[in-house]
Design a protein around this motif. Structure first.
Motif, PDB file in Angstrom:
ATOM      1  N   PRO A  13       0.824  -1.201   0.000  1.00 24.63           N
ATOM      2  CA  PRO A  13       0.000   0.000   0.000  1.00 24.63           C
ATOM      3  C   PRO A  13       0.866   1.262   0.000  1.00 24.63           C
ATOM      4  O   PRO A  13       1.874   1.313   0.685  1.00 24.63           O
ATOM      5  CB  PRO A  13      -0.787  -0.093   1.300  1.00 24.63           C
ATOM      6  N   GLU A  84      -8.031   1.539  -0.731  1.00 24.30           N
ATOM      7  CA  GLU A  84      -7.383   1.160   0.519  1.00 24.30           C
ATOM      8  C   GLU A  84      -7.613   2.245   1.562  1.00 24.30           C
ATOM      9  O   GLU A  84      -7.367   3.411   1.301  1.00 24.30           O
ATOM     10  CB  GLU A  84      -5.888   1.007   0.259  1.00 24.30           C
ATOM     11  N   ARG A  85      -8.075   1.868   2.726  1.00 22.49           N
ATOM     12  CA  ARG A  85      -8.318   2.884   3.742  1.00 22.49           C
ATOM     13  C   ARG A  85      -7.766   2.452   5.073  1.00 22.49           C
ATOM     14  O   ARG A  85      -7.975   1.342   5.503  1.00 22.49           O
ATOM     15  CB  ARG A  85      -9.808   3.127   3.921  1.00 22.49           C
ATOM     16  N   THR A  86      -7.084   3.334   5.718  1.00 20.11           N
ATOM     17  CA  THR A  86      -6.608   3.030   7.045  1.00 20.11           C
ATOM     18  C   THR A  86      -6.894   4.215   7.935  1.00 20.11           C
ATOM     19  O   THR A  86      -6.533   5.336   7.589  1.00 20.11           O
ATOM     20  CB  THR A  86      -5.089   2.768   7.027  1.00 20.11           C
ATOM     21  N   THR A 136      -3.705   0.689  -3.706  1.00 18.55           N
ATOM     22  CA  THR A 136      -3.668  -0.742  -3.415  1.00 18.55           C
ATOM     23  C   THR A 136      -2.561  -1.464  -4.185  1.00 18.55           C
ATOM     24  O   THR A 136      -2.317  -1.128  -5.346  1.00 18.55           O
ATOM     25  CB  THR A 136      -5.035  -1.334  -3.808  1.00 18.55           C
ATOM     26  N   PRO A 137      -1.898  -2.465  -3.565  1.00 23.38           N
ATOM     27  CA  PRO A 137      -0.893  -3.266  -4.271  1.00 23.38           C
ATOM     28  C   PRO A 137      -1.471  -3.880  -5.548  1.00 23.38           C
ATOM     29  O   PRO A 137      -2.660  -4.208  -5.601  1.00 23.38           O
ATOM     30  CB  PRO A 137      -0.553  -4.367  -3.270  1.00 23.38           C
TER      31      PRO A 137
ATOM     32  N   ASN B  40      -6.207  -3.383  12.284  1.00 23.30           N
ATOM     33  CA  ASN B  40      -5.875  -2.120  11.651  1.00 23.30           C
ATOM     34  C   ASN B  40      -7.114  -1.257  11.572  1.00 23.30           C
ATOM     35  O   ASN B  40      -7.553  -0.736  12.571  1.00 23.30           O
ATOM     36  CB  ASN B  40      -5.245  -2.366  10.279  1.00 23.30           C
ATOM     37  N   SER B  41      -7.695  -1.135  10.387  1.00 26.10           N
ATOM     38  CA  SER B  41      -8.881  -0.279  10.307  1.00 26.10           C
ATOM     39  C   SER B  41     -10.080  -0.933  10.974  1.00 26.10           C
ATOM     40  O   SER B  41     -11.002  -0.265  11.404  1.00 26.10           O
ATOM     41  CB  SER B  41      -9.188   0.059   8.857  1.00 26.10           C
ATOM     42  N   GLU B  47      -6.231  -6.089   8.398  1.00 27.52           N
ATOM     43  CA  GLU B  47      -6.474  -5.686   7.017  1.00 27.52           C
ATOM     44  C   GLU B  47      -6.158  -6.894   6.155  1.00 27.52           C
ATOM     45  O   GLU B  47      -5.367  -7.750   6.551  1.00 27.52           O
ATOM     46  CB  GLU B  47      -5.522  -4.565   6.614  1.00 27.52           C
ATOM     47  N   GLN B  49      -5.389  -8.541   2.062  1.00 24.10           N
ATOM     48  CA  GLN B  49      -4.938  -8.254   0.711  1.00 24.10           C
ATOM     49  C   GLN B  49      -5.135  -9.513  -0.109  1.00 24.10           C
ATOM     50  O   GLN B  49      -4.860 -10.605   0.362  1.00 24.10           O
ATOM     51  CB  GLN B  49      -3.448  -7.880   0.765  1.00 24.10           C
ATOM     52  N   GLN B  58      -2.849  -8.582   6.052  1.00 33.01           N
ATOM     53  CA  GLN B  58      -1.824  -7.583   5.719  1.00 33.01           C
ATOM     54  C   GLN B  58      -1.449  -6.834   6.990  1.00 33.01           C
ATOM     55  O   GLN B  58      -2.325  -6.358   7.705  1.00 33.01           O
ATOM     56  CB  GLN B  58      -2.402  -6.619   4.691  1.00 33.01           C
ATOM     57  N   TYR B 127       5.420  -3.307   4.533  1.00 26.14           N
ATOM     58  CA  TYR B 127       4.224  -4.105   4.822  1.00 26.14           C
ATOM     59  C   TYR B 127       4.566  -5.580   4.674  1.00 26.14           C
ATOM     60  O   TYR B 127       5.405  -5.961   3.868  1.00 26.14           O
ATOM     61  CB  TYR B 127       3.117  -3.768   3.822  1.00 26.14           C
ATOM     62  N   TYR B 129       2.720  -9.761   4.809  1.00 24.91           N
ATOM     63  CA  TYR B 129       1.464 -10.496   4.622  1.00 24.91           C
ATOM     64  C   TYR B 129       1.663 -11.920   5.113  1.00 24.91           C
ATOM     65  O   TYR B 129       2.768 -12.455   5.074  1.00 24.91           O
ATOM     66  CB  TYR B 129       1.101 -10.548   3.126  1.00 24.91           C
ATOM     67  N   MET B 235       3.423 -12.359  -4.461  1.00 27.67           N
ATOM     68  CA  MET B 235       2.626 -12.243  -5.687  1.00 27.67           C
ATOM     69  C   MET B 235       3.294 -12.921  -6.879  1.00 27.67           C
ATOM     70  O   MET B 235       2.626 -13.483  -7.736  1.00 27.67           O
ATOM     71  CB  MET B 235       2.397 -10.763  -6.029  1.00 27.67           C
TER      72      MET B 235
END
Lengths: 233, 313
Positions: A13, A84-86, A136-137, B40-41, B47, B49, B58, B127, B129, B235
């Motif tokens: 991100p 994406e939101r944080t 976003t990735p 997180n959020s 979060e 991904q 994530q 970051y 994962y 990925m």
């Protein structure tokens, strides 16, 4: 002079303050000033200052970019997601973070619900929270670099707030150039006359709410090579 | 007794300005040993991904850095009372002079209190994962207990305080590339110490105990930035069922530059040299003279930093 165009893929991100305030939003076009630093630090021996005091610590200065041996375009979004939101953080310069589990507060920070008029008198959470909206990735971008020394075929660099954006690029064919007006006018001091000509030779001019977010979109590559590059390199 | 540092990847002394950015990247495997909550959020889960069609948790790198910084601060305070100013508190910087210690010059600090200053971090933890799927359906619902230790109060009523979490389950790993740029030898020692001696991460860690075991799989040295990305690894180079070390080996050898030295326990890496074994033993505080060496190394780093940052005023 070597011209190389790359397609870049984001692998983490990326948060980037295209606009600041209670909410930090990342617009999909990534600024050339950030890309200059990212590539400069990694590939072109740009000096990094690890400690800054007083005003230097709080006000940005881009004058050193004019002395570099390379020039870049903005990063044009090819396939970008910005959902994406944080919710976190106080002042983005500090290490302090805030996480809210209250949907009401989150709505207020995101701007979808009204916020107390005097933020500073409204309790600890309001005056300190910021909302980061990032990219976003998996998102991809295009950019072009002109330099004396060639970049590797697959350069890797980091960008954004706290350097969270991890980007790997691979060489590709030129599609559309996007040049940053702030870089050309404020850092390299190009004349208004030349900028006006550049605008005429561009497909469009994109305005933003910050001087660094003005872009010349799709200028004629031949004009850029013949008229702009001699001025900046 | 003294330590030996490699010729590549580090700088010789603390300096504010750097043109060259030699880098060291530690390849850290963080094994999840107890269910761990990285929120997180969302209040109740991490979060996520999506890679391909699979969901991974994530985690923001700062969730690791902040805990590791505290481990380091505790070490400094324990080693010598001169190492950290008595009025300094983590995240509450006043002046540069009071905030200057091995932790702040290594991990960075912004002075937002009485004095404006900014020290950039030399440590980059991106970051990360989970290597395997993060199962959102695997929700743990808990019921708060009364003082009696049961979920009934003295009138026999049922506790109404319910909460639920989706934790990352044991067996899942997080690969983390921790990069130090333009760092000195003692800074590498400090960061390595903090990684090897921190075992509690995530929310509620003070009550759930040790939940992560860090294992340093390797070290990469370069004259330039050696940054690697966990997102790119997962990925592009790692599929379900693949051997993780093989994937890391493939990734590193594919993206490595000619000037990199790669040591460690994965494919195509060289065996760890003696200096790294010794560095790890001191950092893990397994060597008999560990405290003595740590004290000596940090003293010289701090003196160097003070002379560059404070005498100029």
């Amino acid at each position: 002079m070597i011209e190389q165009t790359f397609e870049a893929t984001l692998y983490a991100p990326l948060f980037y303050s295209s606009s600041e305030g209670r909410a930090i939003r990342t617009q999909p076009t990534l600024s050339a000033t950030a890309l200059m630093h990212a590539l400069g630090y990694r590939y072109f021996g740009m000096e990094k200052r690890y400690a800054e005091l007083g005003d230097e610590a709080t006000s940005p200065d881009y004058s050193h970019l004019a002395d570099t041996s390379f020039f870049v375009t903005d990063m044009r979004p090819v396939a970008v997601q910005t959902d994406e939101r944080t919710f976190r953080s106080t002042d983005f310069r500090s290490e302090r973070h805030f996480t809210t589990n209250d949907p009401d507060i989150a709505d207020q920070v995101a701007g979808t619900k009204s916020v107390p008029s005097v933020l500073e008198n409204s309790g600890a959470a309001y005056q300190t929270m910021r909302n980061y909206v990032g990219i976003t990735p998996g998102s991809t971008f295009e950019f072009t670099v002109w330099s004396e020394d060639e970049l590797p075929d697959r350069p890797f660099f980091r960008m954004g707030i706290k350097q969270t954006g991890e980007i790997r690029a691979k060489t590709s064919d030129l599609d559309t150039l996007v040049l940053n007006k702030y870089l050309l006018s404020e850092v390299y001091g190009l004349s208004d006359e030349l900028l006006a000509k550049l605008m005429e030779r561009s497909q469009s001019f994109k305005r933003g709410n910050d001087p660094r977010l003005q872009h010349f979109v799709g200028p004629d590559p031949g004009f850029v090579r013949d008229w702009i590059l001699p001025e900046v390199l | 007794m003294t330590l030996e540092y490699p010729d590549k990847g580090l700088v010789e002394s603390f300096d504010i300005y750097r043109k060259e950015k030699p880098s060291v990247t530690l390849v850290v495997k963080r094994d999840v040993t107890e269910p761990t909550l990285f929120r997180n959020s969302n209040h109740d889960r991490a979060e996520t991904q999506e890679f391909g069609d699979k969901l991974h948790a994530q985690v923001n790198g700062e969730k690791f850095t902040s805990k590791e910084r505290l481990t380091g601060l505790a070490l400094l305070r324990g080693l010598d009372e001169e190492f950290v100013h008595e009025e300094y508190a983590y995240n509450e910087p006043e002046t540069l002079e009071k905030s200057l210690n091995v932790g702040t010059i290594t991990y960075g600090l912004a002075g937002t209190g009485d004095q404006d200053f900014a020290i950039k971090s030399r440590v980059v933890e991106g970051y990360t994962y989970t290597t395997d799927e993060y199962d959102l359906m695997n929700k743990e619902t808990r019921n708060a207990v009364y003082e009696s230790g049961t979920m009934r109060n003295e009138d026999g009523g049922q506790s109404e305080a319910l909460f639920d979490f989706v934790k990352v389950q044991p067996g899942n790993d997080l690969v983390h590339f921790v990069t130090l740029e333009a760092a000195t030898g003692p800074m590498l020692l400090y960061v390595l110490h903090n990684i090897l001696n921190t075992g509690k991460y995530g929310a509620r860690e003070t009550r759930t105990g040790r939940n992560i075991r860090n294992d340093v799989l390797g070290i990469i040295l370069g004259n330039h930035d050696t940054s690697l990305s966990t997102g790119e690894l997962l990925m592009e180079y790692h599929d379900e069922g693949d051997d993780l070390r093989a994937s890391i080996g493939e990734y590193v050898s594919d993206v490595s530059r000619t000037d990199w030295d790669v040591y460690g326990d994965f494919e195509d890496a060289n065996d760890a040299p003696d200096w790294f074994e010794r560095l790890q033993a001191v950092a893990a505080r397994e060597a008999d003279d560990a405290d003595e060496v740590l004290r000596e190394e940090f003293e010289s780093l701090l003196e160097g930093a003070k002379s560059k940052l404070l005498d100029d005023d």
